[in-house]
Design a protein around this motif. Structure first.
Motif, PDB file in Angstrom:
ATOM      1  N   ILE A   1       0.835  -1.203   0.000  1.00  0.00           N
ATOM      2  CA  ILE A   1       0.000   0.000   0.000  1.00  0.00           C
ATOM      3  C   ILE A   1       0.868   1.251   0.000  1.00  0.00           C
ATOM      4  CG2 ILE A   1      -1.662   1.339   1.358  1.00  0.00           C
ATOM      5  CD1 ILE A   1      -2.774  -1.375   2.358  1.00  0.00           C
ATOM      6  N   ILE A   2       1.900   1.264   0.857  1.00  0.00           N
ATOM      7  CA  ILE A   2       2.785   2.432   0.933  1.00  0.00           C
ATOM      8  C   ILE A   2       3.595   2.569  -0.350  1.00  0.00           C
ATOM      9  CG2 ILE A   2       4.714   3.468   2.177  1.00  0.00           C
ATOM     10  CD1 ILE A   2       1.975   3.462   3.627  1.00  0.00           C
TER      11      ILE A   2
ATOM     12  N   TYR B   1       1.487   4.162  -2.927  1.00  0.00           N
ATOM     13  CA  TYR B   1       1.374   5.596  -2.661  1.00  0.00           C
ATOM     14  C   TYR B   1       2.639   6.345  -3.078  1.00  0.00           C
ATOM     15  CZ  TYR B   1       1.575   9.835   0.237  1.00  0.00           C
ATOM     16  OH  TYR B   1       1.733  11.118   0.685  1.00  0.00           O
TER      17      TYR B   1
ATOM     18  N   TYR C   1       1.581   6.950  -7.003  1.00  0.00           N
ATOM     19  CA  TYR C   1       0.586   8.021  -6.926  1.00  0.00           C
ATOM     20  C   TYR C   1       1.090   9.327  -6.327  1.00  0.00           C
ATOM     21  CZ  TYR C   1      -2.642   4.270  -8.095  1.00  0.00           C
ATOM     22  OH  TYR C   1      -3.270   3.230  -8.739  1.00  0.00           O
ATOM     23  N   SER C   2       2.330   9.384  -5.889  1.00  0.00           N
ATOM     24  CA  SER C   2       2.836  10.615  -5.264  1.00  0.00           C
ATOM     25  C   SER C   2       3.490  11.564  -6.269  1.00  0.00           C
ATOM     26  CB  SER C   2       3.862  10.260  -4.177  1.00  0.00           C
ATOM     27  OG  SER C   2       5.063   9.771  -4.766  1.00  0.00           O
TER      28      SER C   2
ATOM     29  N   THR D   1       6.549  13.068   0.878  1.00  0.00           N
ATOM     30  CA  THR D   1       5.640  12.138   1.539  1.00  0.00           C
ATOM     31  C   THR D   1       6.221  11.818   2.918  1.00  0.00           C
ATOM     32  OG1 THR D   1       6.524   9.942   0.943  1.00  0.00           O
ATOM     33  CG2 THR D   1       5.207  11.084  -0.732  1.00  0.00           C
TER      34      THR D   1
END
Length: 249
Positions: free
Chosen positions: A62-63, A66, A70-71, A239
């Protein structure tokens, strides 16, 4: 060359390169579940064990989705925070056997001379993830193999040295210092070393659990950069899980 990434390329890479960890983890979980069912333990214990394993296996994915998917990490727009000279002429990108960024850097700095170096050492870097990554990695034209002890460039010739998700593969701190001394040597007095890394900190512990030990703390990086002769150390969070570390000679 335009590099098109799949929507979940980061997650796919994690699963592909580290599949042995997931096979082992799921195998251990299955053994534990059967053992707990055999001894007829309470449901609380059973669900707690299952929950812990599921968390440990899914949270890194998941991380990673991200951070890497998606970052905006791979559009390099985060470079705006680094206050770099967009007219830089001499740029170095150094990888550890897996190169996802050289073509992107060249697209970002089309007028610059980009040289790419790879310090992968098959005798030292034996982790299965690195070996698998090298099999699918794109190789930038004229990439040169180097050791961490020597970068084959003249003194004070480089505007920017990129170390993107790379330097943590140098596990020994003394070797880190030697490598960073070489980066310092080739960097112009007005140049910069731009490193992007996960850190061994609380957010990455929650993200990767015991896997966060694969990274190094901010204190460790600050110490090795100081020993290598750098005069500044700036840490910008990209992030909660990634840091942009900028150093000047």
């Amino acid at each position: 060359m335009e590099i098109k990434r799949k929507k979940i390329q980061g997650v796919l890479n994690i699963l592909s390169f580290n599949r042995h960890f997931y096979v082992i983890g799921l195998s251990i979980l299955a053994i534990i579940i059967f053992s707990l069912l055999y001894i007829e333990c309470s449901n609380i214990i059973l669900y707690s064990v299952i929950g812990s394993f599921v968390y440990g296996l899914l949270m890194p994915l998941i991380i990673s989705a991200y951070v890497y998917d998606y970052s905006g990490y791979y559009n390099l727009n985060w470079l705006k925070a680094c206050d770099i000279d967009t007219q830089a002429k001499n740029i170095i990108n150094i990888n550890a056997g897996f190169d996802e960024t050289s073509f992107l850097i060249k697209n970002k700095f089309p007028k610059a001379e980009l040289q790419v170096f790879d310090f992968y050492n098959q005798e030292k870097h034996t982790e299965p993830a690195i070996v698998r990554a090298r099999k699918v990695s794109l190789t930038y034209p004229n990439t040169r193999q180097i050791s961490t002890k020597h970068i084959p460039l003249e003194d004070d010739t480089t505007d920017i040295v990129f170390l993107l998700s790379t330097a943590h593969e140098i596990r020994n701190n003394d070797e880190k210092v030697l490598f960073l001394k070489e980066c310092h040597r080739i960097c112009k007095p007005t140049g910069k070393i731009i490193m992007v890394e996960h850190l061994r900190d609380l957010p990455n512990f929650f993200a990767f659990s015991i896997g966060f030990t694969h990274f190094f703390s901010k204190k460790t990086w600050k110490t090795v950069y100081k020993k290598a002769g750098f005069s500044s150390f700036k840490n910008i969070k990209f992030t909660p899980f990634m840091s942009i570390i900028i150093n000047k000679p």
